[in-house]
Every structure is written in structure tokens, then in C-alpha cells.
Design an enzyme around this catalytic site. Structure first.
Site, PDB file in Angstrom:
ATOM      1  N   PRO A 172       1.067  -1.338   0.047  1.00 29.20           N
ATOM      2  CA  PRO A 172       0.224   0.335   0.129  1.00 29.20           C
ATOM      3  C   PRO A 172       0.986   1.073   0.297  1.00 29.20           C
ATOM      4  O   PRO A 172       1.886   1.386   0.820  1.00 29.20           O
ATOM      5  CB  PRO A 172      -1.133  -0.122   1.632  1.00 29.20           C
ATOM      6  CG  PRO A 172      -1.167  -1.356   1.476  1.00 29.20           C
ATOM      7  CD  PRO A 172       0.452  -1.635   1.421  1.00 29.20           C
ATOM      8  N   LYS A 201      -0.248   3.127  -6.853  1.00 27.43           N
ATOM      9  CA  LYS A 201      -0.627   2.076  -7.602  1.00 27.43           C
ATOM     10  C   LYS A 201      -2.286   2.448  -9.123  1.00 27.43           C
ATOM     11  O   LYS A 201      -2.384   2.701  -9.778  1.00 27.43           O
ATOM     12  CB  LYS A 201      -1.412   0.600  -7.154  1.00 27.43           C
ATOM     13  CG  LYS A 201       0.037  -0.117  -6.865  1.00 27.43           C
ATOM     14  CD  LYS A 201      -0.058  -2.023  -6.190  1.00 27.43           C
ATOM     15  CE  LYS A 201      -1.216  -1.912  -5.158  1.00 27.43           C
ATOM     16  NZ  LYS A 201      -0.659  -1.225  -4.493  1.00 27.43           N
ATOM     17  N   SER A 213       9.886 -18.067   2.690  1.00 32.98           N
ATOM     18  CA  SER A 213      11.353 -17.518   2.534  1.00 32.98           C
ATOM     19  C   SER A 213      12.471 -17.600   3.994  1.00 32.98           C
ATOM     20  O   SER A 213      13.409 -17.127   4.402  1.00 32.98           O
ATOM     21  CB  SER A 213      11.207 -15.796   2.112  1.00 32.98           C
ATOM     22  OG  SER A 213      10.698 -15.922   1.225  1.00 32.98           O
ATOM     23  N   LYS A 263      12.376  -7.412  -0.469  1.00 29.57           N
ATOM     24  CA  LYS A 263      12.938  -7.685   0.510  1.00 29.57           C
ATOM     25  C   LYS A 263      14.734  -7.353   0.591  1.00 29.57           C
ATOM     26  O   LYS A 263      15.615  -6.445   1.841  1.00 29.57           O
ATOM     27  CB  LYS A 263      13.479  -8.988   0.874  1.00 29.57           C
ATOM     28  CG  LYS A 263      12.006  -9.574   0.915  1.00 29.57           C
ATOM     29  CD  LYS A 263      13.184 -11.778  -0.013  1.00 29.57           C
ATOM     30  CE  LYS A 263      11.545 -12.625   0.665  1.00 29.57           C
ATOM     31  NZ  LYS A 263      11.544 -14.385   0.646  1.00 29.57           N
TER      32      LYS A 263
END
Length: 803
Positions: free
Chosen positions: A363, A367, A687, A730
Site C-alpha cells: 500500500p 498503484k 522464505s 526484501k
């Protein structure tokens, strides 16, 4: 010579008698009726009967419209009659009173100059049938039905019911009932032709039952029609009153004529025009106050309001589009390149149907506003539809018109708002759709987004094909995991990982701060924000991948400064905001940068890199080893995938225990607690495997980890490191979190080419393929190889850890 016997009389009848053809009349025995005979053949037959003995055969015509019937036009069975009274009229016709004597059949008909003559056979049944008990019950049933029939028909005199009780001869009774039925001749002829009393009364029972049922239905319909007419008269009266009021107020415009002209002038496709005209004709016939009238009028408004043919001209200047995108958005190079590629192709081929753009990112990265900028860059209309929380398929395809309050789906609603058939259509939050018993809205979107199908998109409400092939669809999502696989396959995914601090500074100075100043009544040219203040805001007052929280901080600062100016506490001229003013304007900082300096005690702690819906994040993994019985505890709101990663890391540590200097049965004497801080935040994903393994081995061996190293990658039971996703997000989070080195799987090396130059310059990336390489880079030194018991950490007695 045939003999005709009756209960009260006996007649000797000639073998041949003249014939009179009857129009639409069946003359039954025992009837006495006056007839008007006018056709020459019938008048001649009457005269011959008077000369030859006074007998006539009355035969009904099959077609009453025939003026000169032939032999095939007459029924063969009829009634033998005699004239009782004859009166000649001046015009040549005769008025005659005839008495029916009995049934007879014309076995042979001859047609001469003076009409028909017939050789006859008398059809009177045996009298023994009148004594049958079953026949008696049938007769009583027919009499009862006929009484009901007489009561429902005003044309039959009520005195006839009294006459029925006086007739004892059943054959005579049947003729009396049949003669008074108000039916066409074709339906009464089978009764006359039937041989036997029982056969006649069975036919009478069926006809009377049918006529009574028809009468009941007609009575019910008459009542309904009467009620409807009364209601319509009342509605008509009120409608005329309303029209008179409109005329008095000067509102007498012919609404139907205006609507018809609007339909005629609208640029509609053939199917839509035919449907609109058909619905308009229905609307005109309806009462204006009828509920269906408003439904049809709303439907016509939707047909006329949709942009069936109107389209805007594309602006196909690549350089101008690039300039507009740069003015509206800072950075986002990959997204801009994809948009400019689309504009370039449009400039060459004029049209383009291809994958749907899907902007994926946390957010606040812009976009939604980027979709509007795309519309401005290509010169198209822009429409946005939010799909967050949509769980009903009808929200996409519309409701059928049979439902009360039905409307088209959000797609056609958006097309109507845009006013053109080629807008930029933004499907916002496409990953937040749900599915339940109302249907799957994601499946409904497949037809919308498939270039091979959306040329004939059909909305349930409209029930007409609408062409969506010229629409440029852009979807936005926070994550791809929640988007259905078939829908994801139709999209071209463009990731927006988030902004670096340098990019946030540029956005704040060029966009956010001037906009908030103007919004709060301040002059942007008189407000200055120092470099130190902006660094402090980014470091201590925000923690996000986008700029939404930064914009909120700017808004709060502008409100405080506007209040100062409104109360006269602000000095005239330029206002400078420094780092020392932030506590007064924004309050105490909510965030503190994590300390990752060397030398701090970091045994059992490893820096992991997570990819969440809010962007990348540096996430610590903590492991504590305490005396126990071999139990493993996982806390921190972990998902199933992360729990499996923890189990794989534990199995790897046990299998490599002797290599790390651990006893072979070390796990039987200790309890291991694996925890990820911020337990209120759900965590899942593949991950964290090598991060949990490093923290676990560090805690078991007492070996500290490096504070400036962060890890991402999945682990196998044999210690191999597998590739993961979200490398760009990341890496940005690692740079923002003060990490210097990032360990990532060897298979993710191609992802490094997509990183911004600033990220590649600020971090050192070390690819790894095995856990040995991971431990070599993440631990301060190699674990001891001398077998020993695992290091036991101390627990804070004031903190209670729960699952």
C-alpha cells in the site's frame, strides 16, 4: 314403409321423403319450433311434403356458410318432422311450425330440380334400455347438471326445470335437454346421431360438465377483469388528473415522443436497437403507474446511456507520454517502460490487444494514481472500480431483471461513467475478492479480461453483447497469492517493490509537501523543510514501503503550521521546519531504528527478510534453549508453511549435530522455543527456512550471529538452499533496515539485475547454495566440533511465553 313408434303415437312413414337443409341448427325429436324457410330448394321440399303426406327429413349442414349445399355438405342423420302450420309470406318465403317426430338416417340422397330426396331408415332405440338402473342414474346426473346449466344461462327460461320433472320418457327427456343447449350445430349433431338412450346421455354428461367448468372459469375471469378495469379506470382518472396538473404547470412535453426520438438518434448496434424499440413498444402500452413501467424505463436508460460506439482518440506521442508520467510519478522505471512500450505499439498498429497489466506492490506506492496517469498519458477516459470485499458474481455480471432493484454489474456501470468504449479501466484491489455460495467473482472476471472473449461480454441485466476489446484494463493488488491462478495467467505482472529513502525524499519535496501546504491554506514557496527534518521523519516517524504514512505526517505538520498562522503565533515571511521542530509538530517518534552493531549479544537471533502485503521487512527470528524433555514450541502467529520450515530446520540441526559439536541425543534434554516477534502480525511463507536454521544452530552451539547480515531462502533436510520470491522487496527492506550483507539463494541471482542501482550499491549480496555456506557467512565463527551439551539460554521470569 318404415314405421316410427313413440310412447304416445305411431307413424307410418314413406320410404322416401323430401329433405330440408338447416343452417347452424340441429332439430331434435319432440321439439316444436317455428322456422323461416327461404331457399328455393327448401321451399320446394316443404310443398312436396304437403302434397305427399306431410313428412320432412331435417338434416344439418356441415358448413352453415354454404348457400346451395351438396350431398357431401349434409350430415346423414337427422330428424323426421311434419309441418303443423305453414304461412306464405309476400317475398316467397314460408313461415312453418315443425314438430320433430323421431331420428332417421338418409341411406341414400338424390338431388333433383326440386331439391333433395332421401331414402330413410328409422333409428329409434329399443325401449328396454329405458328400464336399466345404471341408465337411470346417468339420467339423474344429467338432469342435475342441466339444472345448474340453466341457472347460469339467462337465455334459457327457468320454467324449463319444472318441465323436466314432468317428462317420463328418457328419449324425449334427452332430446329436450339437447335441444336447449347453447352450442354450435357441430357439437350437438353427435347427440342426435347417437343410437340409444345411454349413449345420448353420456354425451350430454360430458358436454354439460365441460360447459359448467368453462362457465366457472369465465365467471372467475370476469371478476378479475372487472376488478382490473375498476383499478385501471381509477389509475386512468388519476393519470389524467396528473397530466392536467402538468399542463397547468407548463410541463406538458410529450415524454413518449422525446424518448422515441432519443432511441432513433442513439448510435446503437442492431441488436441493441431492436431490443430498445421492442421494450419501448411495451412501455407505451403499459400504464405509467404500473411497476413494470419503471423497470422498462430504467432498462432503456441503461441501453441509451452506454457508450456503444463513442470512443476517444488516443494520444500516441511517446515523448509526451513519458513527460506526463515523469511529472506525475517519481521513479517506477519498469512500470513507465511498459506503458511507453504500449503507447509505441499503439502508434504503429492503431490497436493492441494483449495481456492485462497488473501492478503488484504494498500500500502507498501509487498503484491507483498510476492507473490515472496511464489514462492521461494516452489521452483516454479513466474509470476505477474497487473489487475489495466483492463476493457475489452478480457484482461483475449484473443481476437479472427478474430481481427487484436489479442493476448491471460494476463493469458496465464503469463503462457508462467513462462515456467511451476505450477507457483505461482500473480494477483496484483484485486480490481482495472473496468467493462464497453467491458465486466466484474471480471466475466472472475471466470473460472480462480475456481478449478472446470480452468482445462479446454479456451482462445478466442487459442481456446484450457489449464489446470490451478496446478497453485498457489495469489491475492492482498487494500480493499475488490471493489472485486465482486462471485470472493471474491473463495478467502481465509488474512489481512495485516500494521506494528507497532517496526516492521518498524526492517525492516528499516535489509532490507531498507542496500539495499538503496548498490543501491547508499555506504558501508552499514560504515553507521550507530542512534535510535533517526530512531524514528524521523517514527514520523515526515512518516505517513503510510506500509513502502513505509519510503523506499523513506531512498533513499533520501542515495542520499545526496552519493553526500557528491562524492564531497569529507564526511570524511573517518564510517558515523553516528543522529536525528540532518535529517533536512539537509530530509528537514523540513512534519508531526507533534497530541496533545492528557488532559486539552485541546475538546468540540465538538471526535477521530474516520477509515479504508481506505491506512490502519487504526485516524480521528477527529468536530461538531459546531451556532444560526440558525434547519439546518444540513455535510462537508468533506462524502459518503452516513457516511451521514446516521450522520443522525442516530442526531436523537438519539434529542430523548435523555431531558436526556442530552437539551430543547425538541433545534434543532429549532440552526444550526449544522458536519465536518471531510481533506476534499479533500473521506470518507465513517459504522464505524463513535458512533464517530459522541459523538462529537454531546459534542457540544450540552458543555461537553469536552477525548483526549486519540478513538471510532469505528455503532449506531442505539435506541442507540445500532453495530459491524464493520477492527479492526486490526484501532487498529494499534490507537497505532501509541498516543491513550490509544479504544472503540469498544461488538460484535468485538473475533477480539482482532488476534491482535499482542504489540498492545494488548499498548492499553486498552473497549467493549461497548450501547451509555450510550460510553458516560460514552468518555466524561469527564456526561451531565447536567437540561433543558437548547445547548452550542453555536464560529466561526472563517476568515474561510468560504462550503458544
Amino acid at each position: 314403409m318404415p314405421t316410427l313408434e313413440r310412447v304416445d303415437d305411431r307413424f307410418d312413414v314413406p320410404a322416401e321423403v323430401p329433405v330440408v337443409a338447416l343452417r347452424d341448427l340441429v332439430f331434435f325429436p319432440y321439439m316444436v319450433l317455428p322456422l323461416l324457410i327461404g331457399r328455393p330448394a327448401s321451399v320446394a321440399a316443404l310443398e312436396e311434403a304437403e302434397r305427399s303426406g306431410g313428412f320432412l327429413l331435417l338434416l344439418a349442414q356441415r358448413d352453415p356458410r354454404a348457400d346451395e349445399p351438396m350431398e357431401a355438405d349434409l350430415w346423414k342423420r337427422g330428424t323426421l318432422a311434419r309441418p303443423l302450420q305453414v304461412a306464405r309470406l309476400p317475398d316467397g318465403t314460408a313461415r312453418v311450425v315443425l314438430e320433430g317426430l323421431g331420428r332417421a338416417e338418409a341411406t341414400m340422397l338424390t338431388h333433383g330440380p326440386r331439391g333433395f330426396r332421401a331414402r330413410i331408415s328409422v333409428l329409434e332405440p329399443s325401449r328396454e334400455a329405458d328400464l336399466d338402473l345404471e341408465t337411470g342414474a346417468l339420467v339423474n346426473e344429467v338432469v342435475e347438471l342441466f339444472e345448474h346449466y340453466v341457472a347460469q344461462n339467462a337465455r334459457i327460461p327457468d320454467e324449463l326445470k319444472d318441465t323436466l320433472g314432468e317428462v317420463r320418457d328418457r328419449s324425449r327427456l334427452g332430446s329436450l335437454i339437447a335441444g336447449h343447449l347453447l352450442l354450435p350445430a357441430a357439437e350437438k349433431q353427435p347427440i342426435l346421431a347417437a343410437v340409444g338412450v345411454r349413449a345420448q346421455f353420456e354425451l350430454l354428461r360430458d358436454l354439460l360438465g365441460r360447459e359448467l367448468e368453462i362457465a366457472r372459469i369465465e365467471a372467475r375471469l370476469d371478476a378479475q377483469i372487472q376488478n382490473q378495469l375498476e383499478s385501471e379506470r381509477k389509475q386512468y382518472y388519476l393519470q389524467e388528473q396528473l397530466k392536467a396538473i402538468h399542463r397547468e404547470l407548463g410541463e406538458g412535453e410529450d415524454e413518449w415522443a422525446a424518448l422515441e426520438a432519443q432511441i432513433a438518434q442513439a448510435p446503437l448496434p442492431t441488436a441493441a436497437r431492436e431490443r430498445a424499440e421492442r421494450e419501448f413498444r411495451r412501455l407505451v402500452r403499459l400504464n405509467a403507474t404500473a411497476p413494470e413501467a419503471s423497470v422498462i424505463r430504467t432498462y432503456l436508460d441503461w441501453i441509451l446511456g452506454l457508450p456503444w460506439r463513442r470512443r476517444t482518440e488516443d494520444r500516441l506521442d511517446v515523448e509526451q507520454a513519458a513527460r506526463l508520467l515523469d511529472e506525475a510519478h517519481h521513479g517506477l522505471g519498469e512500470v513507465k517502460e511498459r506503458i511507453l512500450d504500449h503507447v509505441a505499439v499503439l502508434s504503429l498498429v492503431g490497436e493492441m490487444t494483449g495481456p492485462i497489466l497488473c501492478l503488484v506492490g504494498p500500500p502507498g506506492v501509487g498503484k491507483t494514481s498510476l492507473g490515472k496517469s496511464i489514462a492521461e498519458s494516452v489521452g483516454r477516459e479513466f474509470v476505477r472500480v474497487s473489487l475489495g470485499g466483492v463476493r457475489d458474481e452478480a457484482e461483475i455480471r449484473g443481476h437479472r431483471r427478474t430481481y427487484v432493484g436489479a442493476l448491471p454489474g460494476r463493469i458496465l456501470q464503469g463503462m457508462r461513467r467513462s462515456g467511451s468504449r476505450n477507457p483505461v479501466f482500473l480494477l483496484d484491489e483484485v486480490d481482495k475478492m472473496a468467493r462464497d455460495f453467491h458465486g466466484d467473482p474471480g471466475a466472472a472476471l475471466l470473460e472480462v479480461l480475456d481478449p478472446e472473449q470480452n468482445r462479446t461480454f454479456t451482462d445478466h441485466y442487459l442481456e446484450l453483447e457489449f464489446d470490451l476489446s478496446d478497453v485498457l484494463f489495469v489491475a492492482t493488488a498487494n500480493t499475488l497469492q490471493e489472485i486465482p491462478e486462471p485470472l493471474r495467467d491473463r495478467m502481465e505482472v509488474i512489481r512495485i517493490p516500494g521506494y528507497l529513502d532517496t526516492e521518498k525524499k524526492s517525492i516528499a519535496r516535489s509532490f507531498l509537501w507542496p500539495r499538503q501546504a496548498r490543501k491547508h491554506g499555506l504558501d508552499p514557496s514560504l515553507l521550507s523543510l530542512s534535510e535533517g527534518a526530512l531524514d528524521r521523519i523517514l527514520d523515526r516517524y515512518t516505517r513503510e514501503a510506500g509513502v502513505r504514512e509519510l503523506d499523513q505526517r506531512m498533513s499533520r505538520m501542515a495542520r499545526k503550521l496552519a493553526r500557528r498562522q491562524a492564531t497569529g503565533r507564526a511570524t511573517e515571511g518564510e517558515i523553516a521546519v528543522g529536525a528540532e521542530d518535529l517533536r512539537e509538530l509530530l509528537g514523540p517518534p513512534p519508531y526507533l531504528r534497530a541496533l545492528r552493531e557488532e559486539g552485541l549479544e546475538r546468540t540465538g537471533i538471526a535477521n530474516g527478510l520477509a515479504w508481506t502485503s505491506a512490502g519487504g521487512e526485516v524480521l528477527d527470528v529468536e530461538v531459546a534453549v531451556v532444560p526440558g524433555t525434547g519439546q518444540i514450541q513455535l510462537t508468533g502467529t506462524l502459518g503452516d508453511v513457516m511451521k514446516e520450515s521450522a520443522a525442516a530446520a530442526m531436523t537438519y540441526a539434529r542430523s548435523r549435530g555431531p558436526v556442530f559439536g552437539l551430543d547425538e541425543r541433545f534434543y532429549q534434554n532440552v526444550d526449544i522455543h522458536i519465536h518471531l516477534p510481533e506476534g499479533a502480525t500473521p506470518k507465513d511463507g517459504p522464505s524463513a527456512g535458512i533464517t530459522i536454521a541459523v538462529a537454531l544452530i546459534s542457540a544450540l552451539t552458543g555461537t553469536p550471529t552477525r548483526a549486519d547480515v540478513a538471510l532469505t531462502g528455503e532449506i531442505t533436510l539435506r541442507g540445500r538452499v532453495l530459491a524464493v520470491g520477492g527479492i526486490k522487496e526484501k532487498a529494499v527492506a534490507a537497505l532501509r533496515g541498516g543491513v550490509r550483507t544479504v544472503l540469498l539463494p544461488q538460484a535468485n541471482l538473475p533477480d539482482l539485475e532488476m534491482l535499482p542501482d542504489e540498492v545494488r550499491a548499498g548492499l553486498r549480496f552473497q549467493p549461497v547454495s548450501t547451509m555450510d555456506e550460510v553458516l560460514e557467512a552468518a555466524l561469527l565463527h564456526r561451531p565447536l566440533r567437540t561433543p558437548r551439551s547445547p548452550a542453555l539460554g536464560s529466561a526472563d521470569p517476568g515474561v510468560q511465553i504462550s503458544q
